[in-house]
Design a protein around this motif. Structure first.
Motif, PDB file in Angstrom:
ATOM      1  N   LEU A 163       0.973  -1.262  -0.039  1.00 28.99           N
ATOM      2  CA  LEU A 163      -0.118  -0.044   0.020  1.00 28.99           C
ATOM      3  C   LEU A 163       0.846   1.322  -0.055  1.00 28.99           C
TER       4      LEU A 163
ATOM      5  N   LEU B 160      -1.120   2.883   7.821  1.00 27.36           N
ATOM      6  CA  LEU B 160      -1.128   1.380   8.144  1.00 27.36           C
ATOM      7  C   LEU B 160       0.251   0.864   8.521  1.00 27.36           C
TER       8      LEU B 160
ATOM      9  N   GLY C  16      -9.455   0.050   9.161  1.00 18.74           N
ATOM     10  CA  GLY C  16      -8.050  -0.046   8.374  1.00 18.74           C
ATOM     11  C   GLY C  16      -7.194  -1.078   8.911  1.00 18.74           C
TER      12      GLY C  16
ATOM     13  N   GLY D 161      -8.988  -4.632   8.282  1.00 15.61           N
ATOM     14  CA  GLY D 161      -9.200  -4.747   6.840  1.00 15.61           C
ATOM     15  C   GLY D 161      -7.586  -5.383   6.490  1.00 15.61           C
ATOM     16  N   LEU D 162      -6.662  -4.660   7.053  1.00 14.66           N
ATOM     17  CA  LEU D 162      -5.350  -5.056   6.511  1.00 14.66           C
ATOM     18  C   LEU D 162      -5.112  -6.484   6.978  1.00 14.66           C
TER      19      LEU D 162
ATOM     20  N   MET E 223      -7.966  -3.280  -0.144  1.00 18.51           N
ATOM     21  CA  MET E 223      -7.992  -2.106   0.844  1.00 18.51           C
ATOM     22  C   MET E 223      -8.401  -0.629   0.172  1.00 18.51           C
TER      23      MET E 223
ATOM     24  N   ILE F 200     -11.537   1.119   1.935  1.00 23.59           N
ATOM     25  CA  ILE F 200     -11.248   1.755   3.373  1.00 23.59           C
ATOM     26  C   ILE F 200     -10.200   2.711   3.406  1.00 23.59           C
TER      27      ILE F 200
ATOM     28  N   CYS G 205      -6.243   2.002  14.687  1.00 27.83           N
ATOM     29  CA  CYS G 205      -5.399   1.194  13.795  1.00 27.83           C
ATOM     30  C   CYS G 205      -4.808   0.426  14.504  1.00 27.83           C
TER      31      CYS G 205
END
Length: 443
Positions: free
Chosen positions: A121, A165, A243, A246-247, A253, A256, A301
């Motif tokens: 990402l 992230l 986030g 979802g990661l 992603m 998000i 997160c």
């Protein structure tokens, strides 16, 4: 699905094959690890035997963790040579059994997969800052024309999700270099977005595409970002938690990332507009909102990742393990500066949230009176009246819908609202009332 390629030492082969058979996992032996074809000038890989074999193991995505644990228990050092790749499907005699076994189990990505997904990402500095500038320019244009569609477009291309992230993955995995680099990209990226918005605003004024005098608070998309509020904190916490969760899954992603950008990019653009149009109240409030939101996103997160992986953040190899006193002192100094900024902004935000709650209650109590049955509260927005985030005074804008234009609110209605808010909060306020007229057709 995933395909594991694992190098298995000759003396561990029997234990590994038995473990895979116990788990109903089928495999293929691709060949031995013979070094016969390696040029003499090449350095051999330490610890590699000519009898080592390479296994190809197709498994469902949620089975990666259990299979790697089984290989480790069988004596294989999976960190020496293991490749995890994606596949479409597998046709083996036990594949349906494996899918049914792991389909209902949530097994977060392994740490190596987590790092790789977070790294994917991330972008190089040039493309990251270029996209931050472009997204800020689009958001600025969207705010000025009060177009939600254009503002949403700016969120789609903003790459801010990557540094958010990777910062927290670095904390979880003990990678200080990743943490430091990602924090730098977050701070500089948002600063670049504010500067890009400022530059565009100046250019629009110079070339007379925008008026030199503009009341930014009357623009709906700017007005909702004039100060920190509870809804913004909730959005930041939810986006950050989404986030983090979802990661750890196999899903994409992109959506998000849009949600995280939605909480940051328009606010950064609004700060730039406040600077250009010399509205200290706007840029002070929006910068406070920006800081609160980015902190909320990162905290949520990190908590989501910690809850799923439960790493030791103070043990050996963690981000809090120091080799020298200088490292500890430097971290303490950086944390102290950040804490002062964050706590100061958080304190002002807490005051603002409490004020907004009481102001909303005061407005609704007055409007719900039977004497004002034609009026309905559409929005109540608060704005700082001083660049100081701890100012006691406030400006409150009340938007009302009026279904009977002939029976307008009394001339002193704003004074009534101001008096009630002051009674509840103990603060002097300036109140602006705006009515939106509607017609009603009765059946």
């Amino acid at each position: 699905m995933r395909i594991l390629y694992v190098r298995v030492p000759e003396d561990r082969r029997d234990e590994v094959l038995e473990s895979l058979a116990d788990m109903d996992v089928e495999y293929a032996v691709l060949g031995s690890g013979s070094l016969a074809d390696v040029p003499e000038s090449a350095e051999p890989v330490a610890g590699v035997s000519e009898e080592d074999v390479l296994l190809q193991i197709p498994i469902p995505g949620d089975a990666v963790g259990p299979v790697l644990d089984a290989l480790e228990d069988a004596g294989v050092d999976t960190e020496q040579y293991t490749v995890v790749s994606r596949g479409e499907t597998a046709m083996t005699s036990t594949w349906e059994t494996l899918e049914q076994r792991y389909s209902r189990d949530f097994d977060p990505l392994t740490m190596p997969e987590l790092r790789s997904k977070a790294r994917d990402l991330s972008q190089d500095d040039v493309s990251y800052y270029a996209l931050m500038v472009l997204s800020a320019l689009i958001a600025t244009a969207g705010l000025l024309v009060d177009s939600p569609a254009i503002v949403v477009g700016s969120m789609v291309i903003a790459p801010v999700v990557g540094p958010v992230l990777t910062t927290n993955v670095g904390v979880i995995t003990g990678d200080r270099q990743m943490v430091a680099g990602s924090l730098r990209m977050q701070a500089l990226g948002l600063a670049v977005a504010v500067l890009a918005s400022t530059a565009l605003g100046v250019a629009l004024q110079v070339f007379r595409f925008a008026p030199p005098v503009l009341d930014l608070s009357t623009i709906e998309l700017v007005g909702v970002r004039l100060a920190p509020n509870m809804l913004a904190v909730i959005v930041g916490l939810a986006a950050g938690a989404a986030g983090g969760i979802g990661l750890t899954t196999k899903g994409p992603m992109s959506l998000i990332g849009v949600m995280i950008a939605a909480a940051l990019i328009p606010t950064a653009a609004a700060s730039g507009l406040g600077i250009v149009w010399n509205r200290p109240l706007v840029w002070a409030g929006t910068l406070a909102l920006l800081i609160v939101t980015v902190v909320a996103i990162n905290v949520a997160c990190l908590l989501a990742l910690w809850a799923l992986y439960r790493p030791d953040l103070t043990g050996r190899g963690s981000v809090l393990e120091f080799q020298t006193l200088r490292e500890a002192a430097l971290l303490v100094a950086v944390v102290a500066v950040l804490a002062a900024v964050v706590l100061g902004t958080a304190g002002a935000s807490a005051q603002q949230v409490a004020f907004e709650r009481d102001a909303n209650a005061a407005v609704h109590e007055l409007v719900d009176d039977p004497a004002h049955q034609d009026l309905t509260v559409v929005a109540v927005r608060s704005e700082y009246v001083s660049p100081s985030l701890f100012a006691e005074s406030q400006t409150v804008t009340v938007v009302l819908s009026d279904t009977d234009p002939d029976d307008a609110p009394p001339p002193d209605f704003a004074d009534e609202i101001a008096a009630e808010i002051e009674r509840r909060t103990g603060r002097s306020v300036a109140v602006r009332v705006r009515t939106v007229e509607f017609q009603e057709a009765t059946p």
